[in-house]
Design an enzyme around this catalytic site. Structure first.
Site, PDB file in Angstrom:
ATOM      1  N   GLU A  26      -3.178  21.370  36.740  1.00 55.36           N
ATOM      2  CA  GLU A  26      -3.410  21.660  35.331  1.00 55.36           C
ATOM      3  C   GLU A  26      -2.797  23.000  34.925  1.00 55.36           C
ATOM      4  O   GLU A  26      -2.465  23.213  33.763  1.00 55.36           O
ATOM      5  CB  GLU A  26      -4.927  21.675  35.061  1.00 55.36           C
ATOM      6  CG  GLU A  26      -5.322  20.935  33.800  1.00 55.36           C
ATOM      7  CD  GLU A  26      -6.826  20.728  33.676  1.00 55.36           C
ATOM      8  OE1 GLU A  26      -7.247  19.576  33.548  1.00 55.36           O
ATOM      9  OE2 GLU A  26      -7.584  21.715  33.717  1.00 55.36           O
TER      10      GLU A  26
ATOM     11  N   LYS B 243      -7.212  11.390  25.379  1.00 58.17           N
ATOM     12  CA  LYS B 243      -8.453  11.380  24.588  1.00 58.17           C
ATOM     13  C   LYS B 243      -8.167  10.879  23.179  1.00 58.17           C
ATOM     14  O   LYS B 243      -8.922  10.077  22.622  1.00 58.17           O
ATOM     15  CB  LYS B 243      -9.044  12.798  24.504  1.00 58.17           C
ATOM     16  CG  LYS B 243      -9.508  13.347  25.829  1.00 58.17           C
ATOM     17  CD  LYS B 243     -10.126  14.732  25.656  1.00 58.17           C
ATOM     18  CE  LYS B 243     -10.289  15.417  26.991  1.00 58.17           C
ATOM     19  NZ  LYS B 243     -10.610  16.826  26.889  1.00 58.17           N
TER      20      LYS B 243
ATOM     21  N   HIS C   5      -2.646   8.258  59.597  1.00 61.45           N
ATOM     22  CA  HIS C   5      -2.586   6.816  59.839  1.00 61.45           C
ATOM     23  C   HIS C   5      -2.329   6.040  58.563  1.00 61.45           C
ATOM     24  O   HIS C   5      -2.451   4.821  58.527  1.00 61.45           O
ATOM     25  CB  HIS C   5      -3.882   6.358  60.518  1.00 61.45           C
ATOM     26  CG  HIS C   5      -4.102   7.047  61.833  1.00 61.45           C
ATOM     27  ND1 HIS C   5      -3.835   6.454  63.043  1.00 61.45           N
ATOM     28  CD2 HIS C   5      -4.499   8.317  62.109  1.00 61.45           C
ATOM     29  CE1 HIS C   5      -4.094   7.318  64.015  1.00 61.45           C
ATOM     30  NE2 HIS C   5      -4.492   8.458  63.475  1.00 61.45           N
TER      31      HIS C   5
END
Ligand code: PA5
Length: 447
Positions: A289, A424, A310
């Site tokens: 951010e 948003k 793995h």
């Protein structure tokens, strides 16, 4: 050894001679600008001197509130998202017993996290789990309007009041929010909840050393004084006056930028302790951010090792060579487990009998580091003497300070996050939120 350290030789070998030195003026100027408050985003520098300015009274208030919750709750739900929860979770998981919290050993409350997703099943299962439990809630939201957190809090508030009665609910619901504005503030004032303030000048991802992180950590039973002391010691150790060679934050910031300039666009944070999984998540938000903007920024990725060797091991060893790796290594684990003997020795591992499991882990770490370096992956290594509150405080402040310096050297404002509004806006348009009529019409055209 009383401090975390940074080993960089296996990264520097990938850099052209003079690449770090060329960045020194920018790194030093960035650290100075942070200190003097003259950089981009300087209205969000409240985190810089938080550790050294936290008062004994403030810590006592947090601890007293934590005691009220601990005395009255077997379970505490921390409602928050992003910067309003990742730091608390990172520290609680790093310091906690990985299994005991599930069953509640009676000394410490079970700590749960909500308000960080919109999963209907998650919320349904959480509410079901809480039935019959003596639970409390810490509602954490700086804006007080974040959908994920507000949704969870609506559900939790009602269930807590129904289950525990209004008077007790008001005792065991605590708000951490803005001093004046937002739904969380209004509700806290109306209901008379105990509340703590998130300072205006501290952004979410830099807020773990405010009540956002300190209250849940204290509720979980961990030493917030030691955490703050570790951070305060690192605040001193990363000040602009500290020479570059000894200044961990300046070095890490310089190395990251030099590697980025050399085409290493992805940084993989790796740990060899499952307890550090959520620290990876906190770090990803801090750097993602802060730096990912304006078409620039190192992509912060993370792996838990040896687990992910793995799954992601192949890519790291052999995929596109645009990565570098930063390993957090813990020198001393808390416990001792010896490799057991097996009569049949079908797995051929009896040669390890009686040796510490941590020796095997450390050799896996060293072997992996050497293999990755051979595969063209520059490697940095941060060594923590132990996984305790003091060194976690150091680690947190080190990463924060380095992030500020690194973002400024990159040429971005490390303290804003304009990009997170885009989803948003679309979500509210799609849901038909009042006031979004034009956006709703426009977005419906597109689908
Ligand atoms: O770092 C940030 O600013 C964000 O991650 C916020 O912390 C997150 O969006 C939660 O916001 P709020 O605390 O306002 O609910």
């Amino acid at each position: 050894m009383n401090t975390i350290s940074l080993e960089s030789g296996k990264a520097e070998q990938f850099l052209a001679a003079g690449a770090i030195e060329a960045l020194l003026p920018q790194v030093e100027a960035a650290n100075r600008a942070l200190e003097d408050g003259t950089c981009a985003g300087n209205d969000f520098l409240g985190w810089m001197h938080l550790p050294s300015s936290i008062t004994a009274e403030h810590l006592a208030d947090l601890k007293a509130t934590a005691e009220v919750l601990r005395a009255n709750c077997d379970t505490i739900v921390v409602a928050g998202i992003g910067g309003s929860y990742l730091g608390a979770r990172a520290v609680i998981e790093a310091l906690g017993n990985q299994f005991e919290w599930l069953t509640n050993n009676g000394e410490n409350p079970v700590m749960l996290f909500a308000g960080n997703n919109i999963g209907e099943d998650y919320l349904a299962e959480l509410c079901e789990y809480l039935k019959g439990r003596r639970f409390g809630v810490i509602n954490i939201s700086k804006s007080g309007t974040t959908t994920e957190t507000a949704l969870a809090f609506r559900l939790l508030k009602k269930q807590c009041e129904d289950q525990r009665g209004l008077e007790m609910a008001r005792k065991v619901i605590v708000a951490v929010t803005d001093a004046k504005k937002g739904a969380a503030r209004v509700t806290a004032d109306k209901e008379g909840y105990k509340s703590f303030i998130i300072p205006d000048n501290v952004g979410g991802r830099f807020s773990v050393l405010t009540p956002v992180g300190l209250l849940p950590i204290a509720c979980a039973g961990f030493d917030i004084e030691a955490l703050v002391k570790g951070a305060a010691d690192m605040e001193k150790a990363t000040a602009p006056e500290v020479p570059f060679a000894e200044n961990l934050a300046a070095r890490y910031a310089a190395l990251r930028n030099a590697l980025y300039n050399a085409g290493k666009k992805i940084e993989i944070l790796a740990n060899y302790q499952p307890k550090l999984h959520s620290m990876n998540e906190w770090w990803k938000q801090l750097y993602g951010e802060s730096e990912g903007k304006g078409g620039k920024g190192i992509f912060p990725a993370a792996v838990d090792l040896t687990t992910d060797l793995h799954s992601m091991g192949q890519w790291i060893q052999d995929g596109e060579r645009t990565i570098f790796e930063t390993v957090i290594s813990v020198a001393q684990p808390r416990h001792t487990v010896l490799f057991p003997h097996d009569e049949e020795n079908l797995d051929g591992l009896n040669f390890l009998e009686g040796r510490r499991v941590d020796e095997v882990n450390k050799m896996a770490e060293l072997g992996t580091q050497l293999a990755h370096v051979d595969g063209g992956v520059p490697n940095l290594r941060i060594v923590m003497p132990e996984l305790n509150a003091y060194y976690l405080g150091q680690l947190i402040y080190f990463f924060e300070r380095a992030c500020g310096i690194s973002g400024l050297v990159l040429g971005v404002n490390p303290f804003d996050q304009p990009g997170v509004e885009a989803y948003k806006k679309n979500m509210f348009a799609l849901l038909g939120k009042p006031g979004y009529e034009a956006e709703t019409a426009a977005i419906r055209e597109r689908i």
